[in-house]
Enzyme design. Sequence first.
Site, PDB file in Angstrom:
ATOM      1  N   GLN A 141       0.834  -1.202   0.000  1.00 13.61           N
ATOM      2  CA  GLN A 141       0.000   0.000   0.000  1.00 13.61           C
ATOM      3  C   GLN A 141       0.869   1.252   0.000  1.00 13.61           C
ATOM      4  OE1 GLN A 141      -2.136  -1.892   3.422  1.00 13.61           O
ATOM      5  NE2 GLN A 141      -3.661  -0.367   2.925  1.00 13.61           N
ATOM      6  N   SER A 144      -0.167   6.343   3.125  1.00 13.10           N
ATOM      7  CA  SER A 144       0.151   7.432   4.048  1.00 13.10           C
ATOM      8  C   SER A 144       1.287   8.313   3.534  1.00 13.10           C
ATOM      9  CB  SER A 144       0.579   6.856   5.400  1.00 13.10           C
ATOM     10  OG  SER A 144      -0.462   6.125   5.964  1.00 13.10           O
ATOM     11  N   SER A 176       4.434  -1.229   4.520  1.00 10.83           N
ATOM     12  CA  SER A 176       4.953  -2.554   4.872  1.00 10.83           C
ATOM     13  C   SER A 176       5.347  -3.270   3.599  1.00 10.83           C
ATOM     14  CB  SER A 176       3.882  -3.398   5.577  1.00 10.83           C
ATOM     15  OG  SER A 176       3.358  -2.724   6.677  1.00 10.83           O
ATOM     16  N   GLU A 259      -9.297  -3.886   5.058  1.00  9.01           N
ATOM     17  CA  GLU A 259      -8.260  -3.931   6.086  1.00  9.01           C
ATOM     18  C   GLU A 259      -8.890  -4.025   7.475  1.00  9.01           C
ATOM     19  OE1 GLU A 259      -5.602  -0.574   5.986  1.00  9.01           O
ATOM     20  OE2 GLU A 259      -3.995  -1.751   6.882  1.00  9.01           O
ATOM     21  N   GLU A 379      -8.012   5.920  17.226  1.00  9.41           N
ATOM     22  CA  GLU A 379      -8.875   7.110  17.294  1.00  9.41           C
ATOM     23  C   GLU A 379      -9.766   7.206  16.048  1.00  9.41           C
ATOM     24  OE1 GLU A 379      -5.680   6.966  18.178  1.00  9.41           O
ATOM     25  OE2 GLU A 379      -6.065   7.215  20.314  1.00  9.41           O
TER      26      GLU A 379
END
Lengths: 398, 363
Positions: A141, A144, A176, A259, A379
């Site tokens: 992926q 981010s 990752s 995910e 969160e």
Amino acid sequence: MPTPDTATFIAEARAWLAQQAPPRQATAWGDGDDTVAVFENWTAAEERAETDRIRVYEQAKFDAGWGAALTWPAEYGGRELPLAHALAFQREEATFDVPRRTEMFSVTQQLVAPTIAQWGTDEQKATYVRAMLRTDLIACQLFSETEAGSDLAAVRTKAVQRDGSWVLDGHKVWTSGARIADLGIAVCRTDSTAAKHAGLTVFLVPMDTPGVEVRPIRQMTGGSSFNEVYLDGVVLDDSMRLGPVGAGWQVALTVLAAERLDSGNLGLDNADRAVELARHRGPLSEIERDTVADLITRSYVQRLTGMRVAAAVVAGEAPGPEASVGKLLATNTMARTSEVVRMLLGSDLTVESGEWGTWAWTEHVLGAPGYRIAGGTDEIQHNILAERVLGLPREPRP
Amino acid sequence: MPATSTAARTFDAAPAADPSILTPVPEHDDLREIVRAVVAKADGTWDRLMSELEIGSLAVPEALSGAGFGLREVGVVLEETGAALLPDPVLTSAVVAVQAVIAADQPADDLLEAISSGREVATVTWASPHDVRATPSGDGWTLVGTTERIPHAETAQHLIVPATTDAGTALFVVDLRHDAVTTRTRQVLDDTRPLADVSIAKAPARLLVGPERFDDVWHTVQTAGAIGVAAEHTGMATHLLETTTAYLLERQQFGRAIASFQAIKHRLADLLVDLERARSASRYAAAIFDADPEAATLPARIAAAVCQDVVIRAAHESVQLHGGIGFTWEHTAHLYVRRALGDEGLFGSSRAHRAAIADLVGL
């Protein structure tokens, strides 16, 4: 092909598995591998070797008709079996000493392959879906960025059209498996004038394309399982665009939803191992027994919640809120596991002694905090539960 | 559920059943709607639950003229009656007493008919201290002793109580209306589950379960009771989350619904996580009980531990999130705190349940 009845299916699965590996025996306590890493702590060479070892098994499994495609259509090499059969196979497989899949395998098979099947062109589906289910190709992926963590839609990596191609420039983090992946799935900004969520497009980036550079991040465990990925003038053909221009947010959400569903079983193996540790470090004080029994209770209920999700899916129903709480249950189990281990080991945890099954737990207690951040922070998971399940209003946006 | 554990077996610390045991059952949703509608009415709830919906027969085998369902269906009912803090003896009479009576050595059709229909009410000492002695007397037995803190004993007609005999402990039923039986109401924190002490001075009693089968039957009754309490707690937590969420969507401060503040949203999300844990634990325990009551020993304790913790947390969160209004006598929030605390005292704390879990898994 007709659907075999469950008993026949299980018997056949067991027969095939028995040819691949011996039964997974509970090795004697104090014997064998004592690794309890939450994030693998491998060098690039080790990561490559481990991935290839697992891949050999996954490919053999796929070719024999037991692989990740079990529930998929025949065009992807699947047998179109009900999910109940896939779950039954997983339960059988867990009783044999076959290679255990690392995170990159679920990213490839459970996250990226279904996303390409949903959003891809016919050519993309033909090229990538089967190859990913068989793990001929490994995917990672590219989501981010340093300025786009929880606020993923704020990504700044740009993709611009030039001479009929796309040119990508930017900087991704927390990927990752970037060192071993063949293909990255990248969220990029293609329209900086559009609203934040509307200006995004997703691309499939072959990781050997010129301009792609992978730099490992050393995480707080001391090892490296994540990477920065620099995209510097990476030129892609339009055939590598996944989904419509401007639909990148929807494509990314497909990956993220998978995910979330995939995270429900995390942490259970280490929780079981911590309970075993308690059995061998006894006699326990009353407080210690209570803390260990609490961990047993929590991991038990985490499993039950996963069973509820599976039961609903197998019955053809959309799972309810129980599907969305899985990641929070998992990170809670991990935190309680750390608590038990700290309580039982004392300074045997923090001072290396050479004793089996003690210092190894540092990998868990230092790794567990990472899962509260990875895969959507705890969160953000709370926000999702509050807004999508409970229907509470969003925070006012400035 | 006190620590009378007769099951000497050690349980696997992970659920063993196939996930299909948790497959959603559409009829349960229908049952829930019907019960919810009845409970929402102010009057005649007990009569309608018992005589119209026949909930006392739900978990009675068809061979005993029951409906042949199980604790899963009873659990749906108890989630709703628990959510409403219904002050009627659904748990003690229609569920726990019925489970004891259907396990009788000799068929007790008359008693079963009376209590499963709701015509009469029975209560059980299943989680209360007791010191009762039984001696043979003619064709029957005579009981002497005391038992404390019995739910609904003031209004019930029958008490099902263990008593010691020369051959070991056995289970008896005694008529609470007999002159030799006196009851004393206790002042309790939770008025929705009234408790009374019972003194028995030479009252005639009927033997339900002799010493040979007592341990097994009593264990099963206690397991069913624990699962019933867990279902009530699950229903309470559901109600608390629903009503608290609804209030926070209405309540305006700083110019907006306070449910839009992240500090509030995350607390509600945590309540949701807790609620899902309670649902998983209580529904699994009920499903396992229906398949094999003995296998439900550990699942029932897990459910008891989880649901007791969840209901206490949910009740306190409900008070806090309602702000000042939630601390008033007129608001219902304190009734849930009272029930949660009363149940903890009566049926055991989560810590006590975890001690039993540690025993059961051989820790």
